[in-house]
Scaffold this motif. Sequence first.
Motif, PDB file in Angstrom:
ATOM      1  N   ILE A   5       0.837  -1.201   0.000  1.00 46.22           N
ATOM      2  CA  ILE A   5       0.000   0.000   0.000  1.00 46.22           C
ATOM      3  C   ILE A   5       0.871   1.250   0.000  1.00 46.22           C
ATOM      4  CG2 ILE A   5      -1.724   1.273   1.322  1.00 46.22           C
ATOM      5  CD1 ILE A   5      -2.676  -1.440   2.408  1.00 46.22           C
ATOM      6  N   ALA A   6       0.601   2.144  -0.949  1.00 45.24           N
ATOM      7  CA  ALA A   6       1.269   3.445  -0.977  1.00 45.24           C
ATOM      8  C   ALA A   6       0.584   4.383   0.011  1.00 45.24           C
ATOM      9  CB  ALA A   6       1.231   4.043  -2.374  1.00 45.24           C
ATOM     10  N   PHE A   7      -0.758   4.384   0.008  1.00 43.65           N
ATOM     11  CA  PHE A   7      -1.530   5.159   0.963  1.00 43.65           C
ATOM     12  C   PHE A   7      -2.973   4.683   0.954  1.00 43.65           C
ATOM     13  CE2 PHE A   7      -1.304   7.640  -2.953  1.00 43.65           C
ATOM     14  CZ  PHE A   7      -2.636   7.888  -3.228  1.00 43.65           C
ATOM     15  N   THR A   8      -3.708   5.101   1.970  1.00 41.68           N
ATOM     16  CA  THR A   8      -5.124   4.755   2.108  1.00 41.68           C
ATOM     17  C   THR A   8      -5.931   6.035   2.151  1.00 41.68           C
ATOM     18  OG1 THR A   8      -4.618   2.718   3.313  1.00 41.68           O
ATOM     19  CG2 THR A   8      -6.834   3.620   3.587  1.00 41.68           C
ATOM     20  N   LEU A   9      -7.055   6.018   1.434  1.00 36.16           N
ATOM     21  CA  LEU A   9      -8.022   7.106   1.503  1.00 36.16           C
ATOM     22  C   LEU A   9      -9.280   6.558   2.169  1.00 36.16           C
ATOM     23  CD1 LEU A   9      -7.669   8.682  -2.054  1.00 36.16           C
ATOM     24  CD2 LEU A   9      -6.639   9.461   0.093  1.00 36.16           C
ATOM     25  N   TYR A  10      -9.856   7.349   3.056  1.00 34.68           N
ATOM     26  CA  TYR A  10     -11.045   6.934   3.788  1.00 34.68           C
ATOM     27  C   TYR A  10     -12.265   7.662   3.238  1.00 34.68           C
ATOM     28  CZ  TYR A  10      -7.651   4.885   6.859  1.00 34.68           C
ATOM     29  OH  TYR A  10      -6.611   4.129   7.342  1.00 34.68           O
ATOM     30  N   LEU A 119     -14.317  -3.904  -3.906  1.00 35.64           N
ATOM     31  CA  LEU A 119     -14.045  -3.692  -5.321  1.00 35.64           C
ATOM     32  C   LEU A 119     -12.538  -3.636  -5.491  1.00 35.64           C
ATOM     33  CD1 LEU A 119     -16.719  -0.954  -5.924  1.00 35.64           C
ATOM     34  CD2 LEU A 119     -16.555  -3.024  -7.273  1.00 35.64           C
ATOM     35  N   GLU A 120     -12.032  -4.306  -6.534  1.00 38.96           N
ATOM     36  CA  GLU A 120     -10.584  -4.330  -6.780  1.00 38.96           C
ATOM     37  C   GLU A 120     -10.309  -3.822  -8.188  1.00 38.96           C
ATOM     38  OE1 GLU A 120      -9.644  -8.263  -4.071  1.00 38.96           O
ATOM     39  OE2 GLU A 120      -9.873  -8.496  -6.239  1.00 38.96           O
ATOM     40  N   CYS A 121      -9.318  -2.959  -8.316  1.00 36.36           N
ATOM     41  CA  CYS A 121      -8.926  -2.404  -9.610  1.00 36.36           C
ATOM     42  C   CYS A 121      -7.608  -3.035 -10.052  1.00 36.36           C
ATOM     43  CB  CYS A 121      -8.763  -0.890  -9.503  1.00 36.36           C
ATOM     44  SG  CYS A 121      -8.388  -0.081 -11.074  1.00 36.36           S
ATOM     45  N   TYR A 122      -7.592  -3.524 -11.301  1.00 37.00           N
ATOM     46  CA  TYR A 122      -6.416  -4.182 -11.873  1.00 37.00           C
ATOM     47  C   TYR A 122      -6.034  -3.516 -13.187  1.00 37.00           C
ATOM     48  CZ  TYR A 122      -7.342  -8.097  -8.715  1.00 37.00           C
ATOM     49  OH  TYR A 122      -7.539  -8.876  -7.610  1.00 37.00           O
ATOM     50  N   ASP A 123      -4.757  -3.626 -13.545  1.00 35.08           N
ATOM     51  CA  ASP A 123      -4.342  -3.197 -14.882  1.00 35.08           C
ATOM     52  C   ASP A 123      -4.473  -4.385 -15.833  1.00 35.08           C
ATOM     53  OD1 ASP A 123      -2.074  -4.802 -14.510  1.00 35.08           O
ATOM     54  OD2 ASP A 123      -0.689  -3.120 -14.386  1.00 35.08           O
ATOM     55  N   ASN A 124      -4.116  -4.178 -17.092  1.00 37.30           N
ATOM     56  CA  ASN A 124      -4.288  -5.238 -18.095  1.00 37.30           C
ATOM     57  C   ASN A 124      -3.307  -6.395 -17.923  1.00 37.30           C
ATOM     58  OD1 ASN A 124      -2.047  -3.834 -18.912  1.00 37.30           O
ATOM     59  ND2 ASN A 124      -2.656  -3.679 -21.047  1.00 37.30           N
ATOM     60  N   GLU A 126      -3.028  -7.795 -14.901  1.00 39.04           N
ATOM     61  CA  GLU A 126      -3.534  -8.401 -13.659  1.00 39.04           C
ATOM     62  C   GLU A 126      -2.807  -7.933 -12.394  1.00 39.04           C
ATOM     63  OE1 GLU A 126      -6.274 -10.536 -13.339  1.00 39.04           O
ATOM     64  OE2 GLU A 126      -6.649 -10.135 -15.451  1.00 39.04           O
ATOM     65  N   ARG A 127      -2.184  -6.752 -12.455  1.00 37.74           N
ATOM     66  CA  ARG A 127      -1.566  -6.179 -11.247  1.00 37.74           C
ATOM     67  C   ARG A 127      -2.631  -5.426 -10.468  1.00 37.74           C
ATOM     68  NH1 ARG A 127       3.537  -4.430 -14.502  1.00 37.74           N
ATOM     69  NH2 ARG A 127       1.963  -3.079 -15.359  1.00 37.74           N
ATOM     70  N   LEU A 128      -2.725  -5.724  -9.201  1.00 35.79           N
ATOM     71  CA  LEU A 128      -3.683  -5.060  -8.334  1.00 35.79           C
ATOM     72  C   LEU A 128      -3.229  -3.623  -8.091  1.00 35.79           C
ATOM     73  CD1 LEU A 128      -6.222  -5.402  -6.558  1.00 35.79           C
ATOM     74  CD2 LEU A 128      -4.683  -6.097  -4.705  1.00 35.79           C
ATOM     75  N   LEU A 129      -4.114  -2.656  -8.383  1.00 35.71           N
ATOM     76  CA  LEU A 129      -3.790  -1.236  -8.236  1.00 35.71           C
ATOM     77  C   LEU A 129      -4.467  -0.595  -7.021  1.00 35.71           C
ATOM     78  CD1 LEU A 129      -4.179  -0.145 -11.965  1.00 35.71           C
ATOM     79  CD2 LEU A 129      -2.081  -0.818 -10.770  1.00 35.71           C
ATOM     80  N   LEU A 144     -10.087   3.045   0.752  1.00 37.98           N
ATOM     81  CA  LEU A 144      -9.540   2.791  -0.578  1.00 37.98           C
ATOM     82  C   LEU A 144      -8.023   2.718  -0.438  1.00 37.98           C
ATOM     83  CD1 LEU A 144      -9.781   2.623  -3.707  1.00 37.98           C
ATOM     84  CD2 LEU A 144      -9.722   5.136  -3.725  1.00 37.98           C
ATOM     85  N   ASP A 145      -7.480   1.515  -0.584  1.00 33.15           N
ATOM     86  CA  ASP A 145      -6.032   1.330  -0.537  1.00 33.15           C
ATOM     87  C   ASP A 145      -5.472   1.477  -1.941  1.00 33.15           C
ATOM     88  OD1 ASP A 145      -5.927   0.775   2.217  1.00 33.15           O
ATOM     89  OD2 ASP A 145      -6.347  -1.352   1.884  1.00 33.15           O
ATOM     90  N   ILE A 146      -4.542   2.402  -2.112  1.00 27.60           N
ATOM     91  CA  ILE A 146      -3.867   2.623  -3.388  1.00 27.60           C
ATOM     92  C   ILE A 146      -2.504   1.951  -3.294  1.00 27.60           C
ATOM     93  CG2 ILE A 146      -2.947   4.342  -5.003  1.00 27.60           C
ATOM     94  CD1 ILE A 146      -6.016   4.419  -4.769  1.00 27.60           C
TER      95      ILE A 146
END
Length: 172
Positions: A5-10, A119-124, A126-129, A144-146
């Motif tokens: 995790i780079a940072f978390t947004l609440y 909800l999980e965001c991935y790049d093309n 399959e790296r979790l973003l 939201l963990d970035i």
Amino acid sequence: MPNTIAFTLYDLSGNLSADNEFRDSQVRTAYFIQAVRQEPVATKITRMTDWIAAPDHEPWCTWLYFSSGTAMQGWIKFGSQSPTPMGDHLRPLAPTSSTRCYTGLDGREYMWRHASRRLECYDNQERLLAVYEYLLDDVYFAKLDIKWGAEPLVTEIVTTLLLNRHAIRRSS
């Protein structure tokens, strides 16, 4: 440092149709989500200028213009770019899939996968973003963990996250 995790947004309230904020761990407002108009709904997502330094190419503001009907009817406008149809920007992977894909401002493909309260965001590749976990047993509605490496995409991540949440709400 993949998947760290780079940072978390609440997410303070999880509210999609009224004012809401995403704050960082130091309680600084990172994004302010503002309902500008109710009928039809227009929402402005603003990245606060005094929050951490942003890459030059990252838009500081996004507009969501919803039409009546389904969640993906309307327009999305990143920064000074021309508006594009929401349905063209965020689209289901398959007709019955809860996974939604989008083309980023960098031209690459990304996707959001929906699971129970997550909800999980991935790049093309399959790296979790990013990971958004909601309905937390906490003072915040969600977090939201970035992940490291996704920092230049935060405005797009927050924007497409909100679009996904609108689509989920409308399909329930």
